[in-house]
Design an enzyme around this catalytic site. Structure first.
Site, short mmCIF file in Angstrom:
data_model
loop_
_atom_site.label_atom_id
_atom_site.label_comp_id
_atom_site.label_asym_id
_atom_site.label_seq_id
_atom_site.Cartn_x
_atom_site.Cartn_y
_atom_site.Cartn_z
N MET A 126 0.81 -1.22 0.00
CA MET A 126 0.00 0.00 0.00
C MET A 126 0.85 1.27 0.00
O MET A 126 0.64 2.16 -0.81
CB MET A 126 -0.96 -0.02 1.19
CG MET A 126 -1.97 -1.15 1.09
SD MET A 126 -3.18 -1.16 2.43
CE MET A 126 -4.14 -2.63 1.96
N PRO A 129 6.36 6.00 -1.96
CA PRO A 129 7.27 7.06 -1.51
C PRO A 129 6.58 8.39 -1.23
O PRO A 129 7.01 9.16 -0.36
CB PRO A 129 8.25 7.18 -2.68
CG PRO A 129 8.27 5.83 -3.29
CD PRO A 129 6.86 5.32 -3.16
N SER A 133 -0.09 7.65 4.85
CA SER A 133 -1.44 7.58 5.42
C SER A 133 -2.51 7.99 4.41
O SER A 133 -3.66 7.54 4.48
CB SER A 133 -1.54 8.49 6.66
OG SER A 133 -0.69 8.01 7.68
N ILE A 158 7.63 -2.06 2.71
CA ILE A 158 6.73 -3.21 2.67
C ILE A 158 7.30 -4.34 3.52
O ILE A 158 8.29 -4.99 3.14
CB ILE A 158 6.49 -3.68 1.22
CG1 ILE A 158 6.00 -2.51 0.36
CG2 ILE A 158 5.50 -4.83 1.22
CD1 ILE A 158 4.75 -1.82 0.89
N ALA A 179 -10.70 8.31 -4.20
CA ALA A 179 -10.77 7.06 -3.44
C ALA A 179 -11.52 5.99 -4.21
O ALA A 179 -11.24 4.79 -4.06
CB ALA A 179 -11.44 7.30 -2.10
N GLU A 243 -6.61 -3.61 12.22
CA GLU A 243 -5.18 -3.34 12.15
C GLU A 243 -4.73 -2.52 13.36
O GLU A 243 -3.68 -2.78 13.96
CB GLU A 243 -4.85 -2.60 10.86
CG GLU A 243 -3.38 -2.30 10.69
CD GLU A 243 -3.05 -1.62 9.37
OE1 GLU A 243 -1.86 -1.31 9.15
OE2 GLU A 243 -3.98 -1.39 8.57
N GLY A 365 -1.30 3.79 10.95
CA GLY A 365 -1.84 5.14 11.04
C GLY A 365 -1.09 5.93 12.09
O GLY A 365 -0.96 5.48 13.23
N GLU A 368 -0.94 11.39 14.64
CA GLU A 368 -1.68 12.56 14.19
C GLU A 368 -2.98 12.17 13.49
O GLU A 368 -4.02 12.83 13.66
CB GLU A 368 -0.80 13.40 13.25
CG GLU A 368 0.38 14.07 13.91
CD GLU A 368 1.52 13.13 14.29
OE1 GLU A 368 2.32 13.47 15.17
OE2 GLU A 368 1.59 12.02 13.71
#
Length: 387
Positions: A126, A129, A133, A158, A179, A243, A365, A368
Site C-alpha cells: 500500500m 514514496p 497515510s 513493505i 478514493a 489493524e 496510522g 496525528e
C-alpha cells in the site's frame, strides 16, 4: 490485580504451546536474524506446522478454525519475547483476513491453505514514496488490457517484502476518481514484472525484512482482483479497526514486558549502598507506568471483546492505538533510563525494545491521524467545517 477473563483454559494451553515454540525456535536465533535483516523461510514452515499461522482460517482451507484469541496469543507471545522479526501479524491478521473477507472461492482455495502452512508468505503493498497515510494519493496504476490488467508503479516500506509470495496490492484503476479509483489485486510475486528492491535498513525491528517493490508491466489476470474494481479503498477502510487493534495489543504487551524486565533489573542492581529499586524515584516512575499499563490492558482487552462481537468502533480502535502507542514509547524510554549505560547496549533486550518501539507511532496510522479521527468524532455536527 485485574484478571484477564477473555481467555479460557484452552487458550492458556495454547499459550503454553506457543511460548515453548517461541523460546525454542525463535529466541535463540533472533540476534543472528537481526544481523541478517531477515528470518529464514524454514521458520515460517515450522510455525505453519505448529498451527501458529492464520489460526482463524476455517478448516476447509487448512486452518484451525479457531477464534481470534488464538491469533492474539501468538502475537502476544512473540512481542513478550522481544521477537520483532517474524512478520506473522501482517501475514495472519491482515493479508489472510483480506482474502477470507473479500476473496472469491477460487482465491481462497489458491492462497489460504498455503498461508496456513507457511508455504506462501503474505504481504500488503500500500505505502508509496509519496503516499503513506493518504492512500488516495497512490500512483501505482493498473490498466485493463483484454482479460488482464497491466500494473506499473512502486511501493516502499513493505514488511515481508523480500519473502512474500502473495501481495495484496493497492492500485489506481481510475486516476480521476479519487478514493473510488483504487482497486486491490492479489499478486503472485513469481510473475514476470514483479521486482524486489533492496532490503531496507531500519532503526528497529531489524530482523523483519522491509522492502521497496517495483512493478514493471506486471500482467495479472482480472480474476486476481480482490473485490470489485474501484472498491479497494472501501475494503481497506473496513479493516483499519482490526489493524489498529493489533497495534494496541502489541503495545500493551510490550509495556507489561518491559516493566517486568525493569523491576527485576532494578531489584538486583546496587548503587550507593542500596538497590536502584530502593530509590523513591525508581518506585514512583515504575508505579506510574504500572498503573497506566493496567488501564491500557483493560481498554485493549475490552476492544478485543468488542471486535469479536463485531462491535469495535473505528474511533475506539483509534483511541486504543493512540494511547497504547504513546505509553509504549514512554515506557521503553523511562525504563531504559533505569538500566543506565547497560540499557544502551544491544545485548540487553531493553535496548532492542527501545529501537523497535518508535515505529508504533507510525504503523497502522500515525498518532496525528488517530487524533484527527477522534477529534472529528468529537466535533461531528458542531462546527462549520466539512467532516
Amino acid at each position: 490485580m485485574i484478571e484477564r477473563d477473555l481467555f479460557d483454559s484452552g487458550h492458556e494451553i495454547w499459550r503454553d504451546s506457543v511460548r515453548k515454540f517461541v523460546e525454542s525456535e525463535i529466541v535463540p536465533f533472533h540476534e543472528a536474524w537481526e544481523d541478517d535483516g531477515i528470518v529464514p523461510r524454514e521458520l515460517w514452515l515450522k510455525a505453519g506446522e505448529a498451527g501458529m499461522l492464520c489460526c482463524t482460517v476455517p478448516e476447509e482451507y487448512g486452518g484451525l478454525g479457531a477464534d481470534y484469541l488464538h491469533d492474539v496469543v501468538v502475537f502476544e507471545e512473540l512481542w513478550r519475547s522481544g521477537a520483532s522479526g517474524p512478520g506473522f501479524l501482517i501475514h495472519t491478521d491482515l493479508v489472510a483476513t483480506y482474502i477470507r473477507s473479500f476473496g472469491t472461492e477460487a482465491q481462497k482455495q489458491e492462497w489460504l491453505p498455503k498461508m496456513v502452512s507457511g508455504e506462501a508468505i503474505g504481504s500488503l503493498g500500500m505505502t508509496e514514496p509519496h503516499a503513506g497515510s493518504d492512500l488516495k494519493a497512490i500512483r501505482t496504476r493498473a490498466v485493463r488490457d483484454g482479460d488482464d490488467y497491466v500494473i506499473n508503479g512502486q511501493k516502499v516500506f513493505i514488511s515481508n517484502g523480500q519473502m512474500c509470495d502473495v501481495l495484496v496490492l493497492a492500485t489506481k484503476t481510475d486516476s480521476k476518481a479519487g478514493a473510488h479509483g483504487i482497486t486491490l489485486f492479489l499478486v503472485d510475486t513469481s510473475l514476470p514484472g514483479f521486482k524486489r528492491g533492496k532490503n531496507l535498513k531500519k532503526l528497529g525491528m531489524r530482523a523483519q525484512d522491509t522492502s521497496e517493490l517495483y512493478f514493471e508491466d506486471l500482467r495479472v489476470p482480472a480474476s486476481a482482483m480482490l473485490g470489485e474494481e474501484g472498491g479497494g479503498f472501501k475494503i481497506m477502510m473496513t479493516k483499519l479497526a482490526q489493524e489498529r487493534l493489533a497495534q494496541a495489543i502489541r503495545s500493551a504487551t510490550v509495556v507489561e514486558t518491559v516493566l517486568d524486565w525493569t523491576v527485576k533489573y532494578t531489584s538486583e542492581r546496587d548503587a550507593f549502598g542500596q538497590t536502584i529499586a530502593d530509590f523513591q524515584n525508581t518506585q514512583f516512575v515504575l508505579a506510574d507506568l504500572k498503573a497506566r499499563s493496567v488501564m491500557a490492558r483493560v481498554f485493549t482487552d475490552k476492544c478485543i471483546e468488542l471486535f469479536m462481537q463485531d462491535k469495535l468502533d473505528p474511533v475506539d480502535a483509534a483511541m486504543a492505538k493512540m494511547t497504547t502507542s504513546e505509553l509504549h514509547c514512554e515506557t521503553v524510554d523511562k525504563c531504559l533510563q533505569l538500566f543506565g549505560g547497560w540499557g544502551y547496549m544491544w545485548e540487553y533486550p531493553i535496548a532492542r525494545a527501545y529501537a523497535d518501539a518508535r515505529i508504533v507511532k507510525i504503523a497502522g496510522g500515525s498518532i496525528e491521524i488517530m487524533k484527527t479521527i477522534i477529534s472529528r468524532d468529537m466535533f461531528k455536527g458542531k462546527t462549520g467545517q466539512k467532516r
